[in-house]
Write a protein that holds these residues in place. Structure first.
Motif, PDB file in Angstrom:
ATOM      1  N   THR A 315      13.883   5.569 -14.576  1.00  0.00           N
ATOM      2  CA  THR A 315      15.167   4.924 -14.292  1.00  0.00           C
ATOM      3  C   THR A 315      15.956   5.731 -13.277  1.00  0.00           C
ATOM      4  O   THR A 315      16.316   6.882 -13.537  1.00  0.00           O
ATOM      5  CB  THR A 315      16.011   4.781 -15.581  1.00  0.00           C
ATOM      6  OG1 THR A 315      15.282   4.016 -16.546  1.00  0.00           O
ATOM      7  CG2 THR A 315      17.333   4.084 -15.285  1.00  0.00           C
ATOM      8  N   GLN A 424      14.777   0.710 -19.444  1.00  0.00           N
ATOM      9  CA  GLN A 424      13.424   1.272 -19.450  1.00  0.00           C
ATOM     10  C   GLN A 424      12.639   0.671 -18.274  1.00  0.00           C
ATOM     11  O   GLN A 424      12.589  -0.547 -18.097  1.00  0.00           O
ATOM     12  CB  GLN A 424      12.719   0.951 -20.764  1.00  0.00           C
ATOM     13  CG  GLN A 424      11.357   1.621 -20.877  1.00  0.00           C
ATOM     14  CD  GLN A 424      10.733   1.398 -22.246  1.00  0.00           C
ATOM     15  OE1 GLN A 424      11.177   0.545 -23.002  1.00  0.00           O
ATOM     16  NE2 GLN A 424       9.711   2.163 -22.577  1.00  0.00           N
ATOM     17  N   THR A 450      17.696   3.833 -21.979  1.00  0.00           N
ATOM     18  CA  THR A 450      16.435   3.834 -21.228  1.00  0.00           C
ATOM     19  C   THR A 450      15.218   3.756 -22.146  1.00  0.00           C
ATOM     20  O   THR A 450      14.094   3.949 -21.697  1.00  0.00           O
ATOM     21  CB  THR A 450      16.326   5.086 -20.352  1.00  0.00           C
ATOM     22  OG1 THR A 450      16.428   6.245 -21.180  1.00  0.00           O
ATOM     23  CG2 THR A 450      17.409   5.110 -19.296  1.00  0.00           C
TER      24      THR A 450
END
Length: 451
Positions: A315, A424, A450
Motif C-alpha cells: 500500500t 490491502q 491494510t
C-alpha cells in the motif's frame, strides 16, 4: 536599489522579495493579508510588513522600482501613488526579465509538467555544480527559496506559466521572459476565466513561440497533437527540437531508463516525458546523456508531484497537484500502470474556477476511468465563495461519465469513508491544487486499514 513590492505575500512575490533582499537590494512590501508559509518566511528576513493594509505614504519618489503582484487591484492606493509619481512599475515576470536579460534564459511553458521539468533541470545543474539562477513554482529539497537572482550566474531557469502578469499587464507571464531556450510540454485548455475558448488558449502558446529570441531553441513534446500542429505552423526564427517518451522498462514497481538501466525515483509516462524535456535542455547547456543520467537517478520529485506520503507492504499513499483534466488522467494512469497488481483508490478535489464551471466540467470526461474507485470532493462553501452556481452529484457523474464515481461535499464524511476502506494491495492517490479537503494526509495514511 530600493524596491517596493505591492502584494508581497504571494507565493512568487514573497520569494522574489527574499531573492532581491539576498542580492543586497533594499526591499519593502505591503499586503492586506499574508498567509503561511509566506508570513514566517518574510518575517525571517525582516521583510514582513509591520502593518497589514495599503498606505500610499509608503510610496516615495526615491523608490527605484515597484513590483506589482496579481493579488493587487487596479485601484490600489499604493499603485495609484506610484503612477502619479511616475515610478517604474513592473509585474514580477517583467522584473525577472529585467534582472536576467544578460543571461541565457531557459523558460519552461506548457499546461502541465512545468514545475517537474524545471525541478529536474535545477537538480541536474546543481548536481554538476553549475552556477544558475532560477524561478520555480514549488519548494524543492536542497533549495531554500523558489527564486534566486544573482549578478554572477550565466543561466536563469524559469518556470513560465500562461496566467496574467499583473492587474495592469494582461499578457501571459511566459510572454515576458524572451527565452533563449524554451520548452512547451503540452497544451490542454485551462484558465477559462481569462481564455474563454480553446482557440484563445492555444493562441497564447503560438505567441510564446514568437517571443523566443531569434535562432533560439524550442523543445516541445511531439506526442501532443495540438502542440505539434502549433509548432509546425509557426514561422518563428527558432530551432525546433521534438521529444517523446524515452526507452524504459518497469520492474517490481521501479522504472529504469534504457539502455543502461538507470533506476529512477519517479515514474509514469508523463514524468518520463518531463525527464526527456529536461534532458534536451541540459544538452543545450553542455551536459551530455551520461552526465544527465548520473544526476537524474537521484531526483526524488517536486513537492506535491506524485509525492509519496507512506509505503507499507502493498500500500502506497501519494499526493499530487493534479487538478486539470489532462493532469488528472496522466497521474492516475501513471500510478495504475506502475503497480499493475494493486487496486487504485483515486480521490480528487475540484476547487478552481475552471473546474467548477459546468461547461468546462465536460473536459473531465473519462479522466478517472483508470481508477478502481474514483472519488470527487467539492467543499460546499466553495460555490458561495466564488459566486458560482452549485454543481450536483449528477452533474459530476455525467461530466466524468462514471456512474460509479462517489461524490462528497463534506470533509468529515469523506475522511470517515476513506478510513472505512481496506487498502490491502491497494494504493491511495489524493489529488488537489487546494487543501485536500483540509485532511491531515500523513495522519490519514497512518490510520488506513491494510489487512
Amino acid at each position: 536599489m530600493r524596491i517596493h513590492l505591492i502584494a508581497i505575500g504571494g507565493a512568487a512575490m514573497h520569494n522574489l522579495a527574499i531573492a532581491l533582499h539576498k542580492k543586497g537590494f533594499e526591499v519593502t512590501g505591503s499586503d492586506d493579508v499574508v498567509y503561511e508559509p509566506s508570513k514566517s518566511r518574510l518575517d525571517k528576513y525582516g521583510l514582513l510588513p509591520a502593518e497589514m493594509g495599503w498606505d500610499e505614504n509608503r510610496i516615495t519618489a526615491d523608490i527605484d522600482a515597484i513590483i506589482l503582484g496579481m493579488h493587487a487591484r487596479v485601484d490600489n492606493p499604493e499603485l495609484l501613488k506610484a503612477q502619479e509619481l511616475g515610478l517604474k512599475i513592473y509585474s514580477y515576470p517583467a522584473y525577472v526579465y529585467e534582472q536576467s536579460k544578460e543571461k541565457i534564459r531557459v523558460v519552461i511553458g506548457g499546461s502541465h509538467g512545468k514545475t517537474t521539468i524545471t525541478s529536474m533541470i535545477l537538480h541536474v545543474l546543481n548536481y554538476h555544480q553549475k552556477k544558475f539562477d532560477y524561478l520555480v513554482g514549488a519548494q524543492l529539497a536542497g533549495f531554500d527559496t523558489m527564486v534566486k537572482i544573482t549578478d554572477t550566474a550565466p543561466i536563469m531557469v524559469i518556470e513560465g506559466d500562461e496566467y496574467l502578469a499583473s492587474p495592469i499587464d494582461r499578457r501571459p507571464k511566459f510572454h515576458l521572459y524572451h527565452a533563449n531556450i524554451a520548452v512547451i510540454s503540452g497544451i490542454a485548455w485551462d484558465h477559462i476565466n481569462v481564455f474563454p475558448t480553446f482557440a484563445d488558449y492555444v493562441e497564447q502558446f503560438a505567441k510564446f513561440i514568437d517571443t523566443i529570441t531569434p535562432n533560439g531553441k524550442l523543445i516541445y513534446c511531439e506526442l501532443d497533437k495540438e502542440l505539434k500542429q502549433t509548432v509546425e505552423q509557426s514561422t518563428a526564427d527558432v530551432i525546433k527540437i521534438p521529444y517523446g517518451i524515452p526507452a524504459h522498462e518497469v520492474r517490481n514497481g521501479i522504472t529504469y531508463l534504457l539502455p543502461k538501466h538507470t533506476a529512477l525515483n519517479v515514474f509514469g509516462d508523463h514524468n518520463l516525458m518531463n525527464l526527456n524535456a529536461a534532458k534536451q535542455v541540459c544538452a543545450q547547456l553542455g551536459i551530455d546523456e551520461e552526465g544527465f543520467n548520473a544526476a537524474i537517478s537521484s531526483f526524488a520529485g517536486a513537492a506535491k508531484r506524485l509525492e509519496l506520503i507512506s509505503a507499507e507492504d502493498q500500500t502506497n499513499v501519494y499526493k499530487d497537484f493534479a487538478h486539470s483534466p489532462s493532469k488528472l488522467k496522466a497521474t492516475i494512469h501513471a500510478v495504475k500502470s506502475q503497480f499493475t497488481d494493486r487496486k487504485l483508490v483515486a480521490f480528487m478535489e475540484l476547487h478552481t474556477f475552471s473546474s467548477l464551471n459546468k461547461e468546462f466540467l465536460k473536459e473531465y470526461k473519462g479522466a478517472m476511468s483508470d481508477a478502481d474507485l474514483a472519488i470527487v470532493y467539492i467543499d460546499a462553501k466553495t460555490f458561495e465563495q466564488k459566486k458560482m452556481q452549485p454543481l450536483t452529484e449528477q452533474d459530476i457523474k455525467q461530466a466524468f461519465e462514471d456512474d460509479s464515481l462517489l461524490y462528497f461535499d463534506n470533509a468529515a464524511q469523506l475522511e470517515t469513508y476513506l478510513k472505512s476502506l481496506n487498502y490491502q494491495s491497494t494504493n491511495l492517490l489524493m489529488m488537489s491544487s487546494g487543501t485536500y479537503a483540509g485532511l491531515d494526509l500523513p495522519k490519514l495514511a497512518s490510520e488506513l486499514k491494510t489487512k
